[in-house]
Scaffold this active site. Structure first.
Site, PDB file in Angstrom:
ATOM      1  N   ARG A 114      -0.505  -6.451   4.676  1.00  0.00           N
ATOM      2  CA  ARG A 114      -1.611  -5.264   5.343  1.00  0.00           C
ATOM      3  C   ARG A 114      -1.674  -5.755   6.081  1.00  0.00           C
ATOM      4  O   ARG A 114      -3.098  -4.228   7.032  1.00  0.00           O
ATOM      5  CB  ARG A 114      -2.636  -5.131   3.883  1.00  0.00           C
ATOM      6  CG  ARG A 114      -2.032  -4.926   2.944  1.00  0.00           C
ATOM      7  CD  ARG A 114      -0.940  -4.485   2.581  1.00  0.00           C
ATOM      8  NE  ARG A 114      -1.632  -2.933   2.631  1.00  0.00           N
ATOM      9  CZ  ARG A 114      -1.777  -2.229   2.449  1.00  0.00           C
ATOM     10  NH1 ARG A 114      -2.353  -2.381   0.430  1.00  0.00           N
ATOM     11  NH2 ARG A 114      -2.235  -0.387   2.102  1.00  0.00           N
ATOM     12  N   ARG A 124      -4.598   0.639   8.699  1.00  0.00           N
ATOM     13  CA  ARG A 124      -5.386   0.435   7.883  1.00  0.00           C
ATOM     14  C   ARG A 124      -7.099   0.158   8.989  1.00  0.00           C
ATOM     15  O   ARG A 124      -7.441   0.526   8.481  1.00  0.00           O
ATOM     16  CB  ARG A 124      -6.245  -1.593   7.067  1.00  0.00           C
ATOM     17  CG  ARG A 124      -5.208  -1.014   5.530  1.00  0.00           C
ATOM     18  CD  ARG A 124      -5.537  -2.220   5.118  1.00  0.00           C
ATOM     19  NE  ARG A 124      -5.340  -2.110   3.969  1.00  0.00           N
ATOM     20  CZ  ARG A 124      -5.704  -2.131   2.751  1.00  0.00           C
ATOM     21  NH1 ARG A 124      -5.953  -3.532   2.704  1.00  0.00           N
ATOM     22  NH2 ARG A 124      -5.813  -1.207   0.914  1.00  0.00           N
ATOM     23  N   ARG A 135      -3.342   8.155  11.776  1.00  0.00           N
ATOM     24  CA  ARG A 135      -3.634   8.551  10.321  1.00  0.00           C
ATOM     25  C   ARG A 135      -3.766  10.172  10.266  1.00  0.00           C
ATOM     26  O   ARG A 135      -3.736  11.151   9.228  1.00  0.00           O
ATOM     27  CB  ARG A 135      -4.016   7.841  10.076  1.00  0.00           C
ATOM     28  CG  ARG A 135      -4.790   7.489   8.577  1.00  0.00           C
ATOM     29  CD  ARG A 135      -5.672   6.823   8.638  1.00  0.00           C
ATOM     30  NE  ARG A 135      -5.702   6.845   6.658  1.00  0.00           N
ATOM     31  CZ  ARG A 135      -6.753   6.288   5.865  1.00  0.00           C
ATOM     32  NH1 ARG A 135      -7.178   5.559   6.680  1.00  0.00           N
ATOM     33  NH2 ARG A 135      -6.664   6.721   5.382  1.00  0.00           N
ATOM     34  N   ASP A 179       5.472   1.871   1.715  1.00  0.00           N
ATOM     35  CA  ASP A 179       4.096   1.237   0.533  1.00  0.00           C
ATOM     36  C   ASP A 179       5.097   0.914  -0.627  1.00  0.00           C
ATOM     37  O   ASP A 179       6.759   1.614  -0.685  1.00  0.00           O
ATOM     38  CB  ASP A 179       4.027   2.561   0.279  1.00  0.00           C
ATOM     39  CG  ASP A 179       2.083   1.872  -1.033  1.00  0.00           C
ATOM     40  OD1 ASP A 179       1.329   2.087  -0.200  1.00  0.00           O
ATOM     41  OD2 ASP A 179       2.721   2.043  -1.878  1.00  0.00           O
ATOM     42  N   TYR A 222       0.880   0.767 -11.557  1.00  0.00           N
ATOM     43  CA  TYR A 222       1.239   2.485 -11.246  1.00  0.00           C
ATOM     44  C   TYR A 222       1.366   3.216 -12.068  1.00  0.00           C
ATOM     45  O   TYR A 222       0.712   4.727 -12.698  1.00  0.00           O
ATOM     46  CB  TYR A 222       1.416   2.508  -9.838  1.00  0.00           C
ATOM     47  CG  TYR A 222       0.074   1.855  -8.987  1.00  0.00           C
ATOM     48  CD1 TYR A 222      -0.910   2.313  -8.101  1.00  0.00           C
ATOM     49  CD2 TYR A 222       1.152   0.621  -8.570  1.00  0.00           C
ATOM     50  CE1 TYR A 222      -1.817   1.346  -7.746  1.00  0.00           C
ATOM     51  CE2 TYR A 222      -0.267  -0.210  -7.822  1.00  0.00           C
ATOM     52  CZ  TYR A 222      -1.668   0.182  -7.249  1.00  0.00           C
ATOM     53  OH  TYR A 222      -2.414  -0.675  -6.491  1.00  0.00           O
TER      54      TYR A 222
HETATM   55  O1  CP3 Z   1       1.305  -4.880   6.440  1.00  0.00           O
HETATM   56  C1  CP3 Z   1       1.003  -3.202   5.456  1.00  0.00           C
HETATM   57  O2  CP3 Z   1      -0.013  -2.639   5.583  1.00  0.00           O
HETATM   58  C2  CP3 Z   1       2.293  -2.838   5.406  1.00  0.00           C
HETATM   59  C3  CP3 Z   1       2.331  -1.751   4.673  1.00  0.00           C
HETATM   60  C4  CP3 Z   1       1.826  -1.346   3.540  1.00  0.00           C
HETATM   61  C5  CP3 Z   1       1.276  -0.428   3.023  1.00  0.00           C
HETATM   62  N1  CP3 Z   1       1.097  -0.711   1.470  1.00  0.00           N
HETATM   63  C6  CP3 Z   1       0.697   1.003   3.148  1.00  0.00           C
HETATM   64  C7  CP3 Z   1      -0.514   1.610   3.417  1.00  0.00           C
HETATM   65  C8  CP3 Z   1       1.818  -2.625   2.259  1.00  0.00           C
HETATM   66  C9  CP3 Z   1       2.901  -4.374   2.650  1.00  0.00           C
HETATM   67  C10 CP3 Z   1       1.896  -1.445   0.445  1.00  0.00           C
HETATM   68  C11 CP3 Z   1       1.604  -2.305  -0.388  1.00  0.00           C
HETATM   69  C12 CP3 Z   1       0.743  -2.218  -1.286  1.00  0.00           C
HETATM   70  N2  CP3 Z   1       1.379  -0.773  -1.394  1.00  0.00           N
HETATM   71  C13 CP3 Z   1       0.241  -2.796  -2.201  1.00  0.00           C
HETATM   72  C14 CP3 Z   1       0.734  -4.545  -2.331  1.00  0.00           C
HETATM   73  C15 CP3 Z   1      -0.510  -4.796  -1.753  1.00  0.00           C
HETATM   74  C16 CP3 Z   1      -2.033  -4.853  -1.298  1.00  0.00           C
HETATM   75  O3  CP3 Z   1      -2.402  -4.630  -0.733  1.00  0.00           O
HETATM   76  O4  CP3 Z   1      -1.809  -5.586  -3.237  1.00  0.00           O
HETATM   77  C17 CP3 Z   1       0.062  -1.983  -3.257  1.00  0.00           C
HETATM   78  C18 CP3 Z   1      -1.102  -2.464  -4.646  1.00  0.00           C
HETATM   79  C19 CP3 Z   1       0.115   0.022  -3.104  1.00  0.00           C
HETATM   80  C20 CP3 Z   1      -0.405   0.205  -3.326  1.00  0.00           C
HETATM   81  C21 CP3 Z   1      -1.172   1.262  -2.881  1.00  0.00           C
HETATM   82  N3  CP3 Z   1      -0.857   1.855  -1.696  1.00  0.00           N
HETATM   83  C22 CP3 Z   1      -2.333   1.305  -2.849  1.00  0.00           C
HETATM   84  C23 CP3 Z   1      -3.529   1.219  -3.787  1.00  0.00           C
HETATM   85  C24 CP3 Z   1      -3.383   2.179  -1.990  1.00  0.00           C
HETATM   86  C25 CP3 Z   1      -4.432   3.641  -1.417  1.00  0.00           C
HETATM   87  C26 CP3 Z   1      -5.545   2.085  -0.786  1.00  0.00           C
HETATM   88  C27 CP3 Z   1      -5.267   0.890   0.507  1.00  0.00           C
HETATM   89  O5  CP3 Z   1      -5.234   1.483   1.414  1.00  0.00           O
HETATM   90  O6  CP3 Z   1      -4.513   0.072  -0.068  1.00  0.00           O
HETATM   91  C28 CP3 Z   1      -1.876   2.915  -0.950  1.00  0.00           C
HETATM   92  C29 CP3 Z   1      -1.843   3.251   0.502  1.00  0.00           C
HETATM   93  C30 CP3 Z   1      -2.014   2.485   1.717  1.00  0.00           C
HETATM   94  N4  CP3 Z   1      -0.175   1.583   1.753  1.00  0.00           N
HETATM   95  C31 CP3 Z   1      -2.095   3.187   2.400  1.00  0.00           C
HETATM   96  C32 CP3 Z   1      -1.401   1.773   3.780  1.00  0.00           C
HETATM   97  C33 CP3 Z   1      -1.727   1.500   5.218  1.00  0.00           C
HETATM   98  C34 CP3 Z   1      -4.048   3.350   3.089  1.00  0.00           C
HETATM   99  C35 CP3 Z   1      -3.302   5.117   3.166  1.00  0.00           C
HETATM  100  C36 CP3 Z   1      -3.705   5.872   3.846  1.00  0.00           C
HETATM  101  O7  CP3 Z   1      -3.210   5.328   5.112  1.00  0.00           O
HETATM  102  O8  CP3 Z   1      -3.194   6.773   3.741  1.00  0.00           O
END
Ligand code: CP3
Length: 343
Positions: A26, A30, A39, A75, A152
């Site tokens: 991740r 973030r 963002r 995502d 999900y």
């Molecule tokens: O390195 C990276 O961040 C690359 C991109 C990436 C995102 N999601 C961007 C994102 C990756 C590899 C993921 C994977 C992901 N998404 C997983 C598996 C990895 C893990 O952490 O367990 C899961 C379970 C998700 C589902 C998901 N997406 C959730 C639970 C959330 C909300 C909470 C959070 O921030 O993790 C997201 C949203 C999300 N995906 C964000 C980002 C940067 C945050 C929302 C935003 O930026 O507005």
């Protein structure tokens, strides 16, 4: 095309390296201020669907810290979206699926899409990112495991225990397996398309595998991850990461995956023992330990590498970086790996 820094790919092949490669799960998005700026202007799926934005967010951490691999900004939930399941990303809440899957009839309405049509924007983002990266470091593509995606789709949102998802699997196993197979078929086509678009490795995130008891894990999660590995392993190195899935490591080690992810609840010694000592392992710094002072982070990272060994090892966190990590602490983590010398 040769990469200027191929440390990550060499570690995936099990080759001897000067020091282990490092990246952070991740890492894109973030916690970086340059990400926060983007963002504020664009909602989540606009960032995912606009190749210029997705690729910019992907390279931001590389520019700042020089990790040994980039991971595409996207995502795991773009898959259910492409399968005709509505997915919203609610600020301060996370994923929300207003019409969760609860019956065989719901499963029947789920589509196995043409991934080029529905997810072509991801392939465009990959091509754009490869240009920006200019062969400096490899690019990782990813997908959620079918079980984690099912969590999900059925629960409809995040959860502490995914009770509705588990109850669906245990009370309607035929419908659950039909859904898992549709997700698997879509994921395989999607990851193959990503490889064709240019990713150098793929990681399957089984973030909620550890919710399942070992026998249920084999039936509802690992079986489908194995199908993905079988379909991809001759095209690209596959990393399988299961959070809380240390109990499955012996089975995972026989799968054909190039590397296995380990979380921080499993010691390096135990992970090596359970996997037979031959396969590349990736992990497993507690993400909350990045809240320790930088000097303490450095000490613990060096200790972690000593325990895993410098070869057949990719330094990483045990799960995604937390949003509240100070920039200098993330830097201390990366630099501790880069400055590692065998003692
Ligand atoms: O390195 C990276 O961040 C690359 C991109 C990436 C995102 N999601 C961007 C994102 C990756 C590899 C993921 C994977 C992901 N998404 C997983 C598996 C990895 C893990 O952490 O367990 C899961 C379970 C998700 C589902 C998901 N997406 C959730 C639970 C959330 C909300 C909470 C959070 O921030 O993790 C997201 C949203 C999300 N995906 C964000 C980002 C940067 C945050 C929302 C935003 O930026 O507005």
């Amino acid at each position: 095309m040769t990469l200027k820094n191929d440390l990550f790919l060499r570690a995936l092949k099990g080759e001897t390296v000067e020091r282990p490669p490092v990246w952070m799960m991740r890492q894109a998005g973030r916690y970086l201020p340059e990400f926060m700026e983007i963002r504020e202007k664009y909602d989540f799926f606009t960032r995912c669907r606009t190749p210029e934005l997705a690729s910019e967010i992907t390279v931001q951490p590389i520019r700042r810290y020089g990790m040994d691999a980039a991971i595409l900004f996207s995502d795991i939930l773009v898959i259910p979206q492409a399968m005709n399941i509505e997915v919203q990303m609610k600020p301060n809440f996370g994923p929300y699926l207003p019409n969760p899957i609860r019956s065989q009839k719901d499963v029947d309405a789920v589509v196995v899409p043409d991934v080029h049509e529905e997810l072509g924007y991801v392939m465009e983002a990959i091509k754009h990112t490869k240009e920006l990266l200019n062969d400096e470091v490899p690019l990782i593509g990813f997908a959620g495991s079918p079980w984690t995606i099912l969590c999900y789709c059925v629960q409809g949102q995040g959860s502490k225990n995914f009770d509705i998802a588990k109850s669906f699997c245990f009370s309607q196993p035929i419908a659950a397996h039909a859904l898992l197979q549709k997700i698997t078929d879509t994921t395989i086509a999607y990851l193959i398309a990503k490889v064709e678009a240019g990713v150098d490795a793929v990681q399957v995130f089984d973030s909620w595998g550890g919710m399942l008891a070992p026998e249920d894990y084999s039936e509802f999660s690992w079986k489908y991850i194995q199908q993905i590995i079988d379909a991809l392993k001759d095209l690209v190195p596959v990393i399988a990461f299961g959070k809380g899935c240390w109990f499955a490591l012996p089975e995972m080690a026989k799968s054909g995956a190039a590397a296995l992810g380990v979380d921080w609840t499993c010691s390096a010694k135990n992970a090596r023992y359970l996997t037979g000592g031959q396969i590349t392992l990736q992990g497993n710094f507690d993400p909350a330990r990045l809240l320790s002072p930088p000097a303490e982070i450095t000490r613990r990272v060096h200790q972690m590498i000593d325990e895993f060994g410098k070869d057949r090892y990719i330094a990483n966190l045990g799960h995604g970086i937390l949003p509240n990590i100070p920039l200098e602490n993330a830097e201390a983590f990366i630099e501790a790996v880069k400055s590692y010398k065998v003692s």
